[in-house]
Design a protein around this motif. Structure first.
Motif, PDB file in Angstrom:
ATOM      1  N   LYS A   3       0.840  -1.199   0.000  1.00  0.00           N
ATOM      2  CA  LYS A   3       0.000   0.000   0.000  1.00  0.00           C
ATOM      3  C   LYS A   3       0.872   1.244   0.000  1.00  0.00           C
ATOM      4  CE  LYS A   3      -3.817  -2.164   2.403  1.00  0.00           C
ATOM      5  NZ  LYS A   3      -4.647  -2.153   3.618  1.00  0.00           N
ATOM      6  N   THR A   4       0.373   2.291  -0.658  1.00  0.00           N
ATOM      7  CA  THR A   4       1.111   3.556  -0.736  1.00  0.00           C
ATOM      8  C   THR A   4       0.230   4.699  -0.256  1.00  0.00           C
ATOM      9  OG1 THR A   4       0.450   3.949  -3.027  1.00  0.00           O
ATOM     10  CG2 THR A   4       2.530   2.772  -2.678  1.00  0.00           C
ATOM     11  N   TRP A   5       0.881   5.767   0.213  1.00  0.00           N
ATOM     12  CA  TRP A   5       0.179   6.976   0.632  1.00  0.00           C
ATOM     13  C   TRP A   5       1.139   8.149   0.583  1.00  0.00           C
ATOM     14  CZ3 TRP A   5       2.200   3.427   3.879  1.00  0.00           C
ATOM     15  CH2 TRP A   5       2.963   3.872   4.962  1.00  0.00           C
ATOM     16  N   LEU A   6       0.571   9.350   0.636  1.00  0.00           N
ATOM     17  CA  LEU A   6       1.348  10.582   0.585  1.00  0.00           C
ATOM     18  C   LEU A   6       1.314  11.288   1.932  1.00  0.00           C
ATOM     19  CD1 LEU A   6       0.125  12.078  -2.822  1.00  0.00           C
ATOM     20  CD2 LEU A   6       2.204  10.766  -2.390  1.00  0.00           C
ATOM     21  N   ALA A   7       2.401  11.986   2.249  1.00  0.00           N
ATOM     22  CA  ALA A   7       2.479  12.804   3.454  1.00  0.00           C
ATOM     23  C   ALA A   7       3.428  13.966   3.187  1.00  0.00           C
ATOM     24  CB  ALA A   7       2.965  11.975   4.646  1.00  0.00           C
ATOM     25  N   GLY A   8       3.158  15.094   3.815  1.00  0.00           N
ATOM     26  CA  GLY A   8       3.978  16.292   3.643  1.00  0.00           C
ATOM     27  C   GLY A   8       5.230  16.264   4.502  1.00  0.00           C
ATOM     28  N   GLY A   9       6.311  16.794   3.977  1.00  0.00           N
ATOM     29  CA  GLY A   9       7.584  16.814   4.690  1.00  0.00           C
ATOM     30  C   GLY A   9       7.512  17.531   6.024  1.00  0.00           C
ATOM     31  N   GLN A  10       6.867  18.691   6.065  1.00  0.00           N
ATOM     32  CA  GLN A  10       6.778  19.435   7.316  1.00  0.00           C
ATOM     33  C   GLN A  10       5.998  18.639   8.360  1.00  0.00           C
ATOM     34  OE1 GLN A  10       4.860  23.266   7.106  1.00  0.00           O
ATOM     35  NE2 GLN A  10       5.662  23.868   9.092  1.00  0.00           N
ATOM     36  N   GLU A  11       4.896  18.031   7.958  1.00  0.00           N
ATOM     37  CA  GLU A  11       4.091  17.226   8.887  1.00  0.00           C
ATOM     38  C   GLU A  11       4.890  16.028   9.406  1.00  0.00           C
ATOM     39  OE1 GLU A  11      -0.057  14.651   9.034  1.00  0.00           O
ATOM     40  OE2 GLU A  11       0.545  15.602   7.166  1.00  0.00           O
ATOM     41  N   LEU A  12       5.634  15.378   8.528  1.00  0.00           N
ATOM     42  CA  LEU A  12       6.423  14.212   8.928  1.00  0.00           C
ATOM     43  C   LEU A  12       7.503  14.579   9.947  1.00  0.00           C
ATOM     44  CD1 LEU A  12       6.775  12.613   5.401  1.00  0.00           C
ATOM     45  CD2 LEU A  12       5.584  11.574   7.351  1.00  0.00           C
ATOM     46  N   MET A  13       8.029  15.794   9.834  1.00  0.00           N
ATOM     47  CA  MET A  13       9.103  16.195  10.742  1.00  0.00           C
ATOM     48  C   MET A  13       8.595  16.859  12.024  1.00  0.00           C
ATOM     49  SD  MET A  13      12.232  17.318   8.233  1.00  0.00           S
ATOM     50  CE  MET A  13      11.426  18.744   7.552  1.00  0.00           C
ATOM     51  N   THR A  14       7.338  17.280  12.054  1.00  0.00           N
ATOM     52  CA  THR A  14       6.807  17.916  13.265  1.00  0.00           C
ATOM     53  C   THR A  14       5.802  17.013  13.977  1.00  0.00           C
ATOM     54  OG1 THR A  14       5.156  19.103  11.944  1.00  0.00           O
ATOM     55  CG2 THR A  14       7.204  20.269  12.462  1.00  0.00           C
ATOM     56  N   ALA A  26      -1.183   8.360  -5.522  1.00  0.00           N
ATOM     57  CA  ALA A  26      -0.949   7.483  -4.375  1.00  0.00           C
ATOM     58  C   ALA A  26      -2.155   7.585  -3.461  1.00  0.00           C
ATOM     59  CB  ALA A  26       0.313   7.881  -3.622  1.00  0.00           C
ATOM     60  N   GLN A  27      -2.373   6.582  -2.645  1.00  0.00           N
ATOM     61  CA  GLN A  27      -3.490   6.583  -1.707  1.00  0.00           C
ATOM     62  C   GLN A  27      -3.174   7.542  -0.570  1.00  0.00           C
ATOM     63  OE1 GLN A  27      -5.643   3.244  -1.251  1.00  0.00           O
ATOM     64  NE2 GLN A  27      -5.463   2.916  -3.425  1.00  0.00           N
ATOM     65  N   GLY A  28      -4.212   8.110   0.059  1.00  0.00           N
ATOM     66  CA  GLY A  28      -3.992   9.157   1.042  1.00  0.00           C
ATOM     67  C   GLY A  28      -4.080   8.754   2.498  1.00  0.00           C
TER      68      GLY A  28
END
Length: 124
Positions: free
Chosen positions: A79-90, A117-119
């Motif tokens: 499975k795949t999904w997307l995430a934002g860089g700022q969110e991943l680091m905070t 990609a799946q969300g």
């Protein structure tokens, strides 16, 4: 399993970020992040130890582009999904497993515009 090893092997030549303290407590999770900075791709390996009562944890990743979007792939499910860089680091990356003494291997790379990609941010 060999395919996962071959895919992850070049990442060990990049940056290494421990996401948990380096302890051997059987009740604690252990996780680390690998990142190839030039390619902006890597992997997160998380281990739920046998005595851990916690089924879900959130790890703040490092070295990512705050303005970037990252595509994650669960090595077990595909499975795949997307995430934002700022969110991943905070906020961090949530990882769950219902069973103690299991692990999760997640590959990631900077997302290219136009790719789907799946969300979902968390996989079980």
């Amino acid at each position: 399993m060999m395919a996962d090893f071959l895919r992850a092997r070049p990442l060990f030549y990049g940056d290494y970020y421990p996401l948990t303290p380096c302890i051997t407590d059987p009740d604690a999770w252990m996780a680390y992040q690998l990142l190839s900075p030039a390619e902006q791709e890597g992997a997160v390996l998380a281990f739920r130890r046998p005595g851990s009562p916690v089924s879900s944890v959130c790890f703040q990743l490092r070295g990512l582009d705050e303005a970037g979007t990252y595509e994650f792939e669960d090595a077990d499910s595909g499975k795949t999904w997307l995430a934002g860089g700022q969110e991943l680091m905070t906020v961090g990356l949530a990882i769950s497993t219902d069973t103690p003494r299991t692990s999760r291997l997640l590959f990631y790379r900077r997302h290219e515009e136009g790719r789907e990609a799946q969300g979902n941010r968390e996989w079980q």
